[in-house]
Design an enzyme around this catalytic site. Structure first.
Site, PDB file in Angstrom:
ATOM      1  CG  HIS A 195       8.629   0.991  68.359  1.00 52.24           C
ATOM      2  ND1 HIS A 195       7.880   0.159  69.154  1.00 52.24           N
ATOM      3  CD2 HIS A 195       9.465   0.208  67.646  1.00 52.24           C
ATOM      4  CE1 HIS A 195       8.257  -1.091  68.917  1.00 52.24           C
ATOM      5  NE2 HIS A 195       9.218  -1.103  68.022  1.00 52.24           N
ATOM      6  CD  GLU A 246       7.714  -1.024  64.540  1.00 48.75           C
ATOM      7  OE1 GLU A 246       8.184  -1.530  63.519  1.00 48.75           O
ATOM      8  OE2 GLU A 246       7.275  -1.729  65.469  1.00 48.75           O
ATOM      9  CG  HIS A 254       6.572  -9.064  67.653  1.00 45.18           C
ATOM     10  ND1 HIS A 254       6.194  -9.058  66.328  1.00 45.18           N
ATOM     11  CD2 HIS A 254       7.174  -7.875  67.880  1.00 45.18           C
ATOM     12  CE1 HIS A 254       6.581  -7.916  65.775  1.00 45.18           C
ATOM     13  NE2 HIS A 254       7.178  -7.176  66.700  1.00 45.18           N
ATOM     14  CG  ASP A 271      12.154  -1.269  66.167  1.00 44.81           C
ATOM     15  OD1 ASP A 271      12.071  -1.935  67.215  1.00 44.81           O
ATOM     16  OD2 ASP A 271      11.261  -1.254  65.295  1.00 44.81           O
TER      17      ASP A 271
HETATM   18 ZN   LIG Z   1      10.083  -2.811  67.220  1.00 40.24          ZN
END
Ligand SMILES: [Zn+2]
Length: 458
Positions: A279, A325, A423, A353
């Site tokens: 993504h 995503e 993240h 991913d």
């Molecule tokens: Zn990811």
């Protein structure tokens, strides 16, 4: 003369394709690894993606920059490159969060990141006492009386003794995903969530959360694992500790956005397609290097290697860099819908991913017969340390192809460090190892070529 020339050309071509088809699989794979491991193309493309287009939440300026940059990079390595339009629902963090711990008249600022999708508090902010829980299941036991009007502090740690970080994430994930909804049900005014990271660090880690319409929306903020430990300790000494939170999140209007798609056309069965992707969007902190710039490179490099080595795949190889995503998966849904409308045959779909670390294997969800075909090629990968051929695979973006009975696979990198970066502002290009990234690229390319060559999923 002309006839003679054509004859010579014909003989030369047959001889070379004969030679090619007689090349042992192991030799072809070693050529693929050598090409990946001695070339800096994808490493440099990743650097550009990270430095020129960080903060790639769907619909953001960074995401559009990334789309155009990757489109340009794919042009020389593919037969065709195109953009597939999607409608991106947006979410904006706004000004930097202000989180303070207030105890005995003293205020201490700590770093925090609003969760994706959270409402903001605005300038007014919220200030309340805090109640700590270990996951959403505890809320019912504690009950409304003790939760009403407070900030619920979800402090369930990822289990360090579970050797599967993916499973740790799965077990602790609900407090981030629907903690706010569950806490609001019992009357809470806000939530603080321990970051979903299995390392003790100062970085808060964001991620998507959801509300349900029937329950009031309350703000949700992630704090670092170290600050979660500190706050927990402080609350044990003084249960009257308060937290003040100010966040400025908002939902701007939808934006036009795109999946980036690039193909090399198959030489024998072009109507059968192997989809390989990652993504292109990322969170709005850090640079999205491991999540999921690396996965985009693993996929794009497949095309570059096929082109450079002059490999003629029977099937069409299609790279898809999926948009969105992280929040609503509109890119994955749009792609599957488009495949369905065109009645395309996707021979296999592979997603990467899980970061850019050393590849150790693949997961695969397919019929028993197809899975047996997948296991048949396992010995070819063992010399490269890629030994885990697991039943069960796929990815957030390609899962929508599952209902079309497409065999779904994912590349599995070594997982222990992924949640140090995931993240957070710590997910930067500098955390990528050239060697590990290129091993991932080689492994992905070798898998795509072998699935095609060996007709593994017939
Ligand atoms: Zn990811």
């Amino acid at each position: 003369m002309k006839v003679f020339k054509s004859l010579c050309l014909f003989l030369a071509l047959t001889a070379s394709s004969e030679l090619f088809s007689q090349e042992p699989d192991s030799v072809l794979i070693s050529r693929i690894y050598r090409e990946a491991l001695t070339n800096t193309w994808s490493y440099n493309v990743l650097k550009q993606l990270c430095k020129e287009a960080p903060h790639r939440l769907a619909g953001s300026e960074g995401s559009l920059k990334a789309v155009h940059l990757m489109y340009q990079k794919l042009l020389p390595v593919a037969d065709t490159v195109y953009l597939q339009e999607v409608t991106a629902k947006r979410w904006l963090r706004g000004k930097k969060e202000e989180i303070e711990i207030i105890a005995d008249g003293k205020r201490r600022k700590i770093p925090g990141l609003a969760l994706g999708g959270s409402i903001g508090t605005g300038d007014k902010g919220i200030r309340a006492q805090v109640i700590e829980v270990q996951g959403i299941e505890e809320l019912a036991k504690i009950g409304r009386e003790k939760i009403q009007g407070k900030i619920v502090f979800f402090n369930l740690a990822m289990d360090p003794m579970d050797m599967s970080p993916g499973r740790q994430y799965g077990k602790a994930g609900s407090q981030r995903f629907n903690g706010a909804e569950k806490a609001a049900y019992y009357g809470a005014c806000g939530t603080l969530v321990r970051s979903l990271s299995n390392s003790l660090s100062e970085y808060p880690h964001t991620g998507i959360m959801r509300y349900v319409d029937s329950i009031p929306k309350i703000p949700a903020v992630a704090i670092s694992t170290i600050e979660a430990e500190n706050l927990s300790k402080q609350l044990k000494e003084n249960p009257r500790v308060e937290v003040s939170m100010k966040t400025w999140c908002s939902v701007p209007p939808n934006e036009k956005s795109y999946n980036v798609i690039a193909e090399i056309r198959g030489s024998e069965r072009p109507e059968e397609i192997i989809t390989v992707g990652g993504h292109i969007d990322s969170w709005d902190v850090g640079e999205g290097a491991h999540d999921d710039g690396a996965g985009c490179m693993h996929s794009m490099e497949v095309l570059r290697i096929i082109k450079t080595l002059g490999i003629k795949t029977k099937r069409t190889i299609r790279v898809v860099l999926f948009m969105d995503e992280e929040m609503y998966q509109v890119g994955g849904q749009r792609y599957a819908q488009w495949v369905k409308e065109r009645n395309e045959k996707i021979y296999a779909a592979i997603e990467s991913d899980s970061g850019g670390a050393m590849p150790v294997g693949f997961g695969c969800s397919a019929s028993d017969k197809q899975f047996a075909g997948f296991l048949d090629i396992k010995p070819l990968f063992e010399p490269y340390g890629v030994k885990l051929f697991r039943n069960g695979g796929g990815g957030t973006d390609i899962r929508f192809l599952g209902e079309l009975h497409v065999p779904l696979m994912n590349l599995i990198p070594e997982p222990q460090r992924y949640f140090e970066f995931h993240h957070s502002a710590n997910d930067t290009f500098e955390k990528i190892s050239f060697r590990e990234l290129q091993l991932g690229c080689a492994t992905m390319a070798a898998m795509v070529v072998m699935l095609d060559l060996k007709d593994s999923f017939n």
